[in-house]
Design a protein around this motif. Sequence first.
Motif, PDB file in Angstrom:
ATOM      1  N   GLU A 154       4.657 -11.305   4.246  1.00  0.00           N
ATOM      2  CA  GLU A 154       4.318  -9.888   3.704  1.00  0.00           C
ATOM      3  C   GLU A 154       3.493  -9.872   2.480  1.00  0.00           C
ATOM      4  OE1 GLU A 154       8.436  -7.368   5.084  1.00  0.00           O
ATOM      5  OE2 GLU A 154       8.634  -8.679   3.211  1.00  0.00           O
ATOM      6  N   THR A 155       3.910 -11.019   1.465  1.00  0.00           N
ATOM      7  CA  THR A 155       2.829 -10.944   0.400  1.00  0.00           C
ATOM      8  C   THR A 155       1.280 -11.412   0.810  1.00  0.00           C
ATOM      9  OG1 THR A 155       4.779 -11.882  -0.887  1.00  0.00           O
ATOM     10  CG2 THR A 155       2.673 -12.310  -1.582  1.00  0.00           C
ATOM     11  N   ALA A 156       1.210 -12.271   1.759  1.00  0.00           N
ATOM     12  CA  ALA A 156      -0.070 -12.430   2.359  1.00  0.00           C
ATOM     13  C   ALA A 156      -0.723 -10.977   3.085  1.00  0.00           C
ATOM     14  CB  ALA A 156      -0.086 -13.361   3.511  1.00  0.00           C
ATOM     15  N   SER A 157       0.163 -10.401   3.677  1.00  0.00           N
ATOM     16  CA  SER A 157      -0.211  -9.140   4.239  1.00  0.00           C
ATOM     17  C   SER A 157      -0.764  -8.023   3.342  1.00  0.00           C
ATOM     18  CB  SER A 157       0.505  -8.505   5.165  1.00  0.00           C
ATOM     19  OG  SER A 157       1.797  -7.897   4.694  1.00  0.00           O
ATOM     20  N   VAL A 158      -0.167  -7.992   1.939  1.00  0.00           N
ATOM     21  CA  VAL A 158      -0.236  -7.022   0.737  1.00  0.00           C
ATOM     22  C   VAL A 158      -1.775  -7.765   0.357  1.00  0.00           C
ATOM     23  CG1 VAL A 158       0.257  -6.364  -1.409  1.00  0.00           C
ATOM     24  CG2 VAL A 158       1.892  -6.357   0.535  1.00  0.00           C
ATOM     25  N   ASP A 159      -1.715  -9.061   0.080  1.00  0.00           N
ATOM     26  CA  ASP A 159      -3.010  -9.638  -0.426  1.00  0.00           C
ATOM     27  C   ASP A 159      -4.235  -9.174   0.375  1.00  0.00           C
ATOM     28  OD1 ASP A 159      -1.382 -10.511  -2.442  1.00  0.00           O
ATOM     29  OD2 ASP A 159      -1.225 -12.549  -1.826  1.00  0.00           O
ATOM     30  N   ALA A 160      -3.922  -9.208   1.647  1.00  0.00           N
ATOM     31  CA  ALA A 160      -5.223  -8.916   2.452  1.00  0.00           C
ATOM     32  C   ALA A 160      -5.732  -7.380   2.205  1.00  0.00           C
ATOM     33  CB  ALA A 160      -4.809  -9.238   3.883  1.00  0.00           C
ATOM     34  N   LEU A 161      -5.096  -6.343   1.527  1.00  0.00           N
ATOM     35  CA  LEU A 161      -5.599  -5.109   1.226  1.00  0.00           C
ATOM     36  C   LEU A 161      -6.713  -5.158   0.339  1.00  0.00           C
ATOM     37  CD1 LEU A 161      -2.019  -3.266   0.985  1.00  0.00           C
ATOM     38  CD2 LEU A 161      -3.483  -3.381   3.068  1.00  0.00           C
ATOM     39  N   THR A 162      -7.674  -4.343   0.579  1.00  0.00           N
ATOM     40  CA  THR A 162      -8.730  -3.965  -0.325  1.00  0.00           C
ATOM     41  C   THR A 162      -8.084  -3.275  -1.600  1.00  0.00           C
ATOM     42  OG1 THR A 162      -9.105  -1.772   0.505  1.00  0.00           O
ATOM     43  CG2 THR A 162     -10.184  -3.540   1.715  1.00  0.00           C
ATOM     44  N   PRO A 163      -8.751  -3.495  -2.651  1.00  0.00           N
ATOM     45  CA  PRO A 163      -8.368  -2.793  -3.983  1.00  0.00           C
ATOM     46  C   PRO A 163      -8.101  -1.522  -3.660  1.00  0.00           C
ATOM     47  CG  PRO A 163     -10.095  -4.245  -4.530  1.00  0.00           C
ATOM     48  CD  PRO A 163      -9.886  -4.101  -2.819  1.00  0.00           C
ATOM     49  N   ARG A 164      -8.943  -0.480  -2.891  1.00  0.00           N
ATOM     50  CA  ARG A 164      -8.462   0.883  -2.697  1.00  0.00           C
ATOM     51  C   ARG A 164      -7.126   0.929  -1.956  1.00  0.00           C
ATOM     52  NH1 ARG A 164      -9.693   4.862  -5.363  1.00  0.00           N
ATOM     53  NH2 ARG A 164     -11.948   5.198  -5.010  1.00  0.00           N
ATOM     54  N   GLU A 165      -7.028   0.186  -0.904  1.00  0.00           N
ATOM     55  CA  GLU A 165      -6.180   0.261   0.003  1.00  0.00           C
ATOM     56  C   GLU A 165      -4.698   0.009  -0.970  1.00  0.00           C
ATOM     57  OE1 GLU A 165      -8.449  -1.120   4.146  1.00  0.00           O
ATOM     58  OE2 GLU A 165      -6.946  -2.360   3.012  1.00  0.00           O
ATOM     59  N   ARG A 166      -4.748  -1.219  -1.755  1.00  0.00           N
ATOM     60  CA  ARG A 166      -3.587  -1.197  -2.621  1.00  0.00           C
ATOM     61  C   ARG A 166      -3.402  -0.010  -3.741  1.00  0.00           C
ATOM     62  NH1 ARG A 166      -2.454  -6.908  -3.760  1.00  0.00           N
ATOM     63  NH2 ARG A 166      -2.016  -6.695  -5.706  1.00  0.00           N
ATOM     64  N   GLU A 167      -4.173   0.575  -4.120  1.00  0.00           N
ATOM     65  CA  GLU A 167      -4.127   1.928  -4.770  1.00  0.00           C
ATOM     66  C   GLU A 167      -3.258   2.867  -3.955  1.00  0.00           C
ATOM     67  OE1 GLU A 167      -7.388   2.962  -7.991  1.00  0.00           O
ATOM     68  OE2 GLU A 167      -8.335   2.621  -6.037  1.00  0.00           O
ATOM     69  N   VAL A 168      -3.733   3.018  -2.574  1.00  0.00           N
ATOM     70  CA  VAL A 168      -3.254   4.150  -1.777  1.00  0.00           C
ATOM     71  C   VAL A 168      -1.778   3.608  -1.596  1.00  0.00           C
ATOM     72  CG1 VAL A 168      -3.409   5.006   0.382  1.00  0.00           C
ATOM     73  CG2 VAL A 168      -5.420   4.842  -0.683  1.00  0.00           C
ATOM     74  N   LEU A 169      -1.554   2.424  -1.450  1.00  0.00           N
ATOM     75  CA  LEU A 169       0.062   1.816  -1.150  1.00  0.00           C
ATOM     76  C   LEU A 169       0.645   2.195  -2.523  1.00  0.00           C
ATOM     77  CD1 LEU A 169       2.049   0.500   0.693  1.00  0.00           C
ATOM     78  CD2 LEU A 169       1.262  -1.622  -0.061  1.00  0.00           C
ATOM     79  N   VAL A 170       0.345   1.910  -3.373  1.00  0.00           N
ATOM     80  CA  VAL A 170       0.992   2.169  -4.539  1.00  0.00           C
ATOM     81  C   VAL A 170       1.518   3.493  -5.052  1.00  0.00           C
ATOM     82  CG1 VAL A 170       1.092   2.151  -7.382  1.00  0.00           C
ATOM     83  CG2 VAL A 170       0.231   0.059  -5.882  1.00  0.00           C
ATOM     84  N   LEU A 171       0.573   4.648  -4.517  1.00  0.00           N
ATOM     85  CA  LEU A 171       0.705   5.858  -4.685  1.00  0.00           C
ATOM     86  C   LEU A 171       1.568   6.551  -3.572  1.00  0.00           C
ATOM     87  CD1 LEU A 171      -2.913   7.298  -5.555  1.00  0.00           C
ATOM     88  CD2 LEU A 171      -0.733   7.070  -7.076  1.00  0.00           C
ATOM     89  N   MET A 172       1.555   5.735  -2.248  1.00  0.00           N
ATOM     90  CA  MET A 172       2.377   6.108  -1.229  1.00  0.00           C
ATOM     91  C   MET A 172       3.971   5.681  -1.991  1.00  0.00           C
ATOM     92  SD  MET A 172       0.352   4.668   1.714  1.00  0.00           S
ATOM     93  CE  MET A 172       1.705   4.305   2.957  1.00  0.00           C
TER      94      MET A 172
END
Length: 247
Positions: free
Chosen positions: A178-196
């Motif tokens: 799961e950590t590897a899959s989160v690390d594979a997100l782009t910076p924008r996708e990580r922003e979106v996930l945090v807001l989700m």
Amino acid sequence: MLINSQPDLEVVAEASNGRDAVASPAVRSADVVLMDIRMPQMDGITATRALLPQTPDAGRSPDAAGADPAGSGPARSVGTGRTAHPSALGGAAAGGPDGPRVVVLTTFDLDEYALEAIEAGASGFLLKDAPPEELLAAIRTVHRGDAVIAPSTTRRLLDHMAPTLRRDQAADDRRQRETASVDALTPREREVLVLMARGDSNQEIAAGLFLSEATVKTHVGRVLAKLGARDRVQAVVTAYRAGLVTP
């Protein structure tokens, strides 16, 4: 029956207890299962785990993760609706590798057993005394690939679940994946996930990041695909486990 009264819904299977539900090919091949938490012989949490793969692949396309299956035919089901028995709804897209989408029926908004069911892979929960229109909307929502939890409830839900998710981190292999899959997100996708995870709707995310809702929807789809998540609730569970989000 309420469900059968709808032109786009059809009841295809029912079971009087969790053990029968898990053993039923019709339930396993359904698109949507309405699952009571408290049932004889096998409870709803155990049945949910048995119906759903617990290690979904992270390489699915955005369409597989959250596409609208419009045009795939009516959702077929056989069930007892909102009684103490699980009902299953299925359609032309039934029988996929991810199993049916499960909506947990519970008595209280944040029933501890409902929280466990979400962690086991359910796509949301619904109160047993929910009005008929809310039940029908929930079925259609999960059939689309979305979760049946209001964004405002998601944050409360995950904050409540946080201690359990922390204890579950003892499962090192899953945590690493799961950590590897989160690390594979782009910076924008990580922003979106945090807001989700904060409980923001697509509209609120769009306003906060100065994006169109269509662009946000695309980002959400990519996040779900990369994380191998059925819906945004499962994606947020992964974000908590991986340490991207903390209460």
